[in-house]
Every structure is written in structure tokens, then in C-alpha cells.
Design an enzyme around this catalytic site. Structure first.
Site, PDB file in Angstrom:
ATOM      1  CD  GLU A  94      -0.212  -8.475  -2.285  1.00  0.00           C
ATOM      2  OE1 GLU A  94       0.693  -9.256  -2.499  1.00  0.00           O
ATOM      3  OE2 GLU A  94      -0.422  -7.240  -2.572  1.00  0.00           O
TER       4      GLU A  94
ATOM      5  CB  CYS B 175       4.938  -4.113  -1.495  1.00  0.00           C
ATOM      6  SG  CYS B 175       5.700  -2.731  -2.466  1.00  0.00           S
TER       7      CYS B 175
ATOM      8  N   GLY C 168       1.071  -1.295   0.059  1.00  0.00           N
ATOM      9  CA  GLY C 168       0.021  -0.127  -0.027  1.00  0.00           C
ATOM     10  C   GLY C 168       0.949   1.106  -0.061  1.00  0.00           C
ATOM     11  CD  GLU C 169       2.573   6.313   1.181  1.00  0.00           C
ATOM     12  OE1 GLU C 169       3.712   6.477   0.743  1.00  0.00           O
ATOM     13  OE2 GLU C 169       2.365   6.411   2.206  1.00  0.00           O
ATOM     14  CB  SER C 170       5.249   2.524   3.928  1.00  0.00           C
ATOM     15  OG  SER C 170       6.276   3.228   3.183  1.00  0.00           O
TER      16      SER C 170
ATOM     17  CB  ILE D  97       3.218  -1.972  -7.599  1.00  0.00           C
ATOM     18  CG1 ILE D  97       2.469  -3.173  -8.351  1.00  0.00           C
ATOM     19  CG2 ILE D  97       2.321  -0.774  -7.750  1.00  0.00           C
ATOM     20  CD1 ILE D  97       0.935  -3.376  -8.093  1.00  0.00           C
ATOM     21  NE  ARG D  98       4.720   5.019  -6.511  1.00  0.00           N
ATOM     22  CZ  ARG D  98       5.560   6.076  -6.678  1.00  0.00           C
ATOM     23  NH1 ARG D  98       6.202   6.376  -7.858  1.00  0.00           N
ATOM     24  NH2 ARG D  98       6.094   6.704  -5.756  1.00  0.00           N
TER      25      ARG D  98
ATOM     26  NE  ARG E 236       8.706   5.132   1.076  1.00  0.00           N
ATOM     27  CZ  ARG E 236       7.772   5.789   1.358  1.00  0.00           C
ATOM     28  NH1 ARG E 236       7.998   7.192   2.360  1.00  0.00           N
ATOM     29  NH2 ARG E 236       6.708   6.046   0.694  1.00  0.00           N
TER      30      ARG E 236
ATOM     31  CG  HIS F 276       2.239  -6.152  -4.649  1.00  0.00           C
ATOM     32  ND1 HIS F 276       1.486  -5.546  -3.649  1.00  0.00           N
ATOM     33  CD2 HIS F 276       3.073  -5.435  -4.926  1.00  0.00           C
ATOM     34  CE1 HIS F 276       1.567  -4.398  -3.456  1.00  0.00           C
ATOM     35  NE2 HIS F 276       2.717  -4.062  -4.150  1.00  0.00           N
TER      36      HIS F 276
HETATM   37  N1  GLN Z   1       5.984   2.656  -2.679  1.00  0.00           N
HETATM   38  C1  GLN Z   1       5.080   2.454  -1.659  1.00  0.00           C
HETATM   39  C2  GLN Z   1       5.704   2.815  -0.083  1.00  0.00           C
HETATM   40  O1  GLN Z   1       6.914   3.453  -0.283  1.00  0.00           O
HETATM   41  C3  GLN Z   1       4.953   0.911  -1.557  1.00  0.00           C
HETATM   42  C4  GLN Z   1       4.364   0.298  -2.789  1.00  0.00           C
HETATM   43  C5  GLN Z   1       3.558  -0.989  -2.634  1.00  0.00           C
HETATM   44  O2  GLN Z   1       3.394  -1.406  -1.486  1.00  0.00           O
HETATM   45  N2  GLN Z   1       3.082  -1.134  -3.719  1.00  0.00           N
HETATM   46  O3  GLN Z   1       4.909   2.538   0.806  1.00  0.00           O
END
Ligand code: GLN
EC number: 4.3.3.6
Length: 191
Positions: A171, A78, A46-48, A133-134, A105, A169
Site C-alpha cells: 500500500e 506486515c 502498524g504495530e502488532s 519497514i521493521r 517479528r 507494504h
Molecule cells: N514491527 C511491527 C510489529 O511488530 C511491524 C512493522 C510494520 O507493520 N511496518 O508489529
């Protein structure tokens, strides 16, 4: 065995779908009280920064950290890897900080922000589907951390005792092998 999935933000439902497909008892974790009923936890992607803030706001960060330090099995994917890291190479913030890894990151930059590949994973005897993903990757490890996967020269999966972290990921694919690997860690911990 019952597995919790941290469900404050991010791709928690996809992890639930995988555990459901494996007939593993599981629940979405949104409060610290729910930590008591589970044998292991998944920290999703997600977004940490957002996830770390919510962990603090809901008072889950400290109790979860203590449990992990005492051997509670955890699987970070991730953002989950970022939450576990003891150090982030491009950020001052540390969240759970329980795992002896230094993580970068958004390590692939913008151009290669997202990609999919088949990679080797130590302990799994077939190629594993990996969706990035990113994504972060691991830049440094401490003694006691085992490298499980390297993709394009970068460390993308690590294990330290009860802690498993991957920068991709699992999942988001139909490949359940990395989840099964984690479930084995949980089974051995319960013995
Ligand atoms: N870029 C996100 C972060 O810094 C991580 C990306 C992801 O979980 N797909 O949290």
C-alpha cells in the site's frame, strides 16, 4: 464486492487509497458490527502488539477469527501477517492465530530495518515493488501453506486458502498488483 480495512491503528488510509484508485467499494472497520457488511478484510501494517490489544478491547478478535476460519478472505500486510500467524518465534503472544505460519517479528534487525526492493511473486507476472519497514518474515510453514514470494532467502508472502499474508507494504507504493491478487481471492470466494 465491498472490502473492509481494519482501522484501529496503523497504515489503513494507504490501503483505502489503493482500493479507491481501483474503484473498489470499501470501508474502514472499527467495530465488530461492520464485519457483517463486507466480503473480505485487509489487516494493515502498524504495530502488532497495539493492534492486537485494540482488537481485544473492542471485542473484534473472536468474531473476526471465527469468520476467517469459515473462509472469509483476509489480507494481512506486515503487522497484519503477525496478527494472522499461529506462532511467533520471538514472542509468546498469539493474536488471531488462524494461519499455519511461524513468523519472526522485526526479523531484519535494526541495521536493515527498512528497505525497498523489486521481487518475484508467484501468480503475478512482473516484478512487484516491496517496501519493508521493521518487517517480519515467515520462518516455518505448515502443510497447505503456499509460498508466493522469497526475498534474500526469506519467505515474504504466503497464502493458505482464504488467507494472504505479506511481510512488506504494497500500500506504500503505486503498484496495485498484490491488492488485485487479493481481490481475485475475494471474487472466487463469493462464487
Ligand atoms: N514491527 C511491527 C510489529 O511488530 C511491524 C512493522 C510494520 O507493520 N511496518 O508489529
Amino acid at each position: 464486492m465491498k472490502i473492509g480495512i481494519l482501522a484501529l491503528q496503523g497504515a489503513f488510509q494507504e490501503h483505502k487509497n489503493i482500493l479507491d484508485s481501483l474503484n473498489i467499494d470499501n470501508c474502514l472497520v472499527k467495530t465488530k458490527e461492520q464485519l457483517k457488511d463486507i466480503d473480505g478484510i485487509i489487516l494493515p501494517g502498524g504495530e502488532s502488539t497495539a493492534m492486537g490489544k485494540l482488537l481485544r478491547d473492542f471485542d473484534i478478535l473472536e468474531p473476526l477469527k471465527e469468520k476467517i476460519k469459515n473462509g472469509f478472505p483476509v489480507f494481512g500486510t506486515c503487522s497484519g501477517m503477525i496478527l494472522l500467524a499461529e506462532k511467533l518465534s520471538n514472542s509468546e503472544v498469539v493474536h488471531l492465530g488462524v494461519m499455519g505460519i511461524e513468523v519472526k517479528r522485526n526479523a531484519y534487525g535494526r541495521q536493515l530495518g527498512s528497505f525497498e526492493t523489486l521481487g518475484d511473486f508467484k501468480g503475478i507476472d512482473k516484478k512487484v515493488k516491496m517496501v519493508f519497514i521493521r518487517a517480519p518474515y515467515v520462518e516455518n510453514i505448515k502443510e497447505g501453506v503456499e509460498i508466493l514470494s522469497v526475498v534474500n532467502g526469506n519467505i515474504t508472502a504466503v497464502r493458505e486458502k482464504n488467507m494472504l499474508a505479506v511481510s512488506f507494504h504494497p500500500e506504500l507504493t503505486d503498484d496495485t498488483s498484490v491488492h488485485k491478487y487479493f481481490l481475485d481471492i475475494v471474487k472466487n470466494f463469493k462464487k
